[in-house]
Write an enzyme that holds these catalytic residues in place. Structure first.
Site, PDB file in Angstrom:
ATOM      1  CE1 TYR A 148      -4.141  -0.811  -4.513  1.00 47.02           C
ATOM      2  CE2 TYR A 148      -4.885  -3.127  -4.643  1.00 47.02           C
ATOM      3  CZ  TYR A 148      -4.453  -2.106  -3.894  1.00 47.02           C
ATOM      4  OH  TYR A 148      -4.233  -1.880  -2.494  1.00 47.02           O
ATOM      5  CE  LYS A 185      -3.876   1.265  -0.814  1.00 45.43           C
ATOM      6  NZ  LYS A 185      -4.331   0.743   0.339  1.00 45.43           N
ATOM      7  CE1 TYR A 191      -4.558   1.868   4.258  1.00 49.87           C
ATOM      8  CE2 TYR A 191      -3.259   0.541   5.841  1.00 49.87           C
ATOM      9  CZ  TYR A 191      -3.584   1.113   4.710  1.00 49.87           C
ATOM     10  OH  TYR A 191      -2.889   0.596   3.730  1.00 49.87           O
ATOM     11  CB  SER A 242      -0.793  -0.148   1.249  1.00 46.77           C
ATOM     12  OG  SER A 242      -1.969  -0.788   0.975  1.00 46.77           O
ATOM     13  CB  VAL A 270      -0.208  -6.096   3.971  1.00 52.60           C
ATOM     14  CG1 VAL A 270      -1.323  -5.585   4.641  1.00 52.60           C
ATOM     15  CG2 VAL A 270      -0.188  -6.143   2.718  1.00 52.60           C
TER      16      VAL A 270
HETATM   17  N1  GLN Z   1      -2.141  -5.181  -1.970  1.00 61.27           N
HETATM   18  C1  GLN Z   1      -2.890  -5.006  -0.824  1.00 61.27           C
HETATM   19  C2  GLN Z   1      -4.315  -5.162  -0.833  1.00 61.27           C
HETATM   20  O1  GLN Z   1      -4.545  -4.688  -1.715  1.00 61.27           O
HETATM   21  C3  GLN Z   1      -2.443  -3.715  -0.171  1.00 61.27           C
HETATM   22  C4  GLN Z   1      -2.694  -3.464   1.237  1.00 61.27           C
HETATM   23  C5  GLN Z   1      -1.876  -2.947   2.154  1.00 61.27           C
HETATM   24  O2  GLN Z   1      -0.623  -2.889   1.978  1.00 61.27           O
HETATM   25  N2  GLN Z   1      -2.646  -2.459   3.149  1.00 61.27           N
HETATM   26  O3  GLN Z   1      -4.945  -5.899   0.004  1.00 61.27           O
END
Ligand code: GLN
Length: 339
Positions: free
Chosen positions: A213, A91, A265, A88, A283
């Protein structure tokens, strides 16, 4: 009147430093990274993500911390050069690219700037404005990824990779094992994208959006790379090592604001209170934090907490904010005080 809370001070600089060294920010940070490694290497909390099968294989003992200063000087500790997938944290880069390419209005029609209060992969939308809550949750990020320019998937992928290269100063690649593993199991992100289509927020290229993505999430980085992205954002969008403008300064301000309020988050309020730095987690175990006026921090450690954030990554940022006085609203960092 309640007493001022006493500052935690569980460590100190070695005694044999000169007064000049004691006043140097670099000396403090250098010694502090070693202290953090000593403190948290043996911490045994959390677990690597397992909803993406390939991520479950990560070694939970890995722990690396890197700092890049605004003059381009690197400080590293532990496994700072071990590779993992950015997840993530990507992003942040894609949001900046979309702002620069399309301008605020187009981007904010798809994703607002309000914390969602929900998990990163929640199936929730801002119903009042018919958009995703913000670009840091999956719904917003999927809507932003659809803004990649190009006529083919390859061209759009190239636009994405070029943006990362501008931040990092070296070419990047997609980890095919993690990419395939996530794409095969990306039912939730597919569902979110279908809902974005049904709401008229994104184009109807569902599979292409999910693929792009998932590719952006599977880009390979190190903690040192994360520190470089963070230091670039701390430096008005200019990579301090290469001197390249990775992102226009006006867009940097937007990106940092959203990182501060939404980057962690449903832990974002607590994060601003405790750490007070624009940050983003992934993650894969990465965390980056922007140290305005100083540089960037990158941490890697795969075991995650319930919010999907690296446990050691949170500890490092919390301690650094508290003990080195890095919180944005900190009145007096230690190196400015009399030795
Ligand atoms: N690729 C992961 C997902 O879409 C990214 C989520 C994250 O890093 N919080 O679930």
């Amino acid at each position: 009147m309640a007493e001022q809370p006493t500052r935690r001070r569980a460590w100190d600089l070695p005694r044999d430093l000169t007064p000049e060294q004691r006043r140097s920010r670099r000396t403090w940070i250098e010694h502090y990274l070693v202290e953090l490694d000593r403190r948290y290497r043996s911490l045994d909390e959390g677990a690597p993500a397992d909803y993406i099968p390939a991520l479950a294989l990560a070694d939970p003992s890995l722990f690396g911390v890197a700092v890049l200063g605004q003059q381009g000087q690197h400080l590293r500790c532990g496994d700072a050069d071990v590779e993992f997938t950015i997840q993530s944290i990507s992003k942040v880069v894609l949001y900046g690219l979309a702002l620069e390419t399309w301008g605020r209005d187009v981007v904010h029609e798809r994703a607002g700037v309000e914390p969602s209060g929900d998990r990163f992969n929640a199936i929730t939308f801002d119903d009042d404005d018919n958009r995703a809550f913000n670009p840091m949750v999956n719904a917003g990020a999927l809507a932003i990824t659809d803004l990649l320019e190009g006529d083919t998937v390859d061209e759009r992928l190239q636009a994405m990779l070029d943006a990362f290269e501008r931040y990092l100063g070296h070419p990047v690649e997609v980890d095919q094992t993690v990419y395939r593993s996530e794409l095969e199991t990306a039912h939730r992100n597919r569902a979110i994208t279908h809902l974005l289509v049904s709401r008229g927020i994104v184009s109807d290229r569902v599979e292409e959006i999910v693929e792009l993505y998932t590719m952006q999430c599977s880009i390979v980085v190190t903690a040192t790379d994360l520190a470089t992205i963070a230091a670039t954002l701390a430096n008005a969008g200019v990579n301090p090592v290469t001197g390249e403008q990775a992102l226009a300064a006006w867009a940097v301000r937007d990106v940092l604001s959203v990182m501060l309020t939404c980057g962690m988050y449903d832990y974002s309020g607590e994060w601003v209170y405790r750490v007070g730095l624009p940050a983003k987690s992934g993650v894969g175990g990465g965390v980056l934090a922007v140290l305005p006026g100083i540089g960037g921090l990158g941490v890697y450690s795969p075991p995650l907490d319930k919010f999907g954030t690296s446990v050691r990554g949170v500890k490092v940022c919390e301690d650094l904010a508290e003990e080195l006085g890095m919180h944005l609203f900190e009145p007096s960092p230690p190196w400015t005080r009399e030795p």
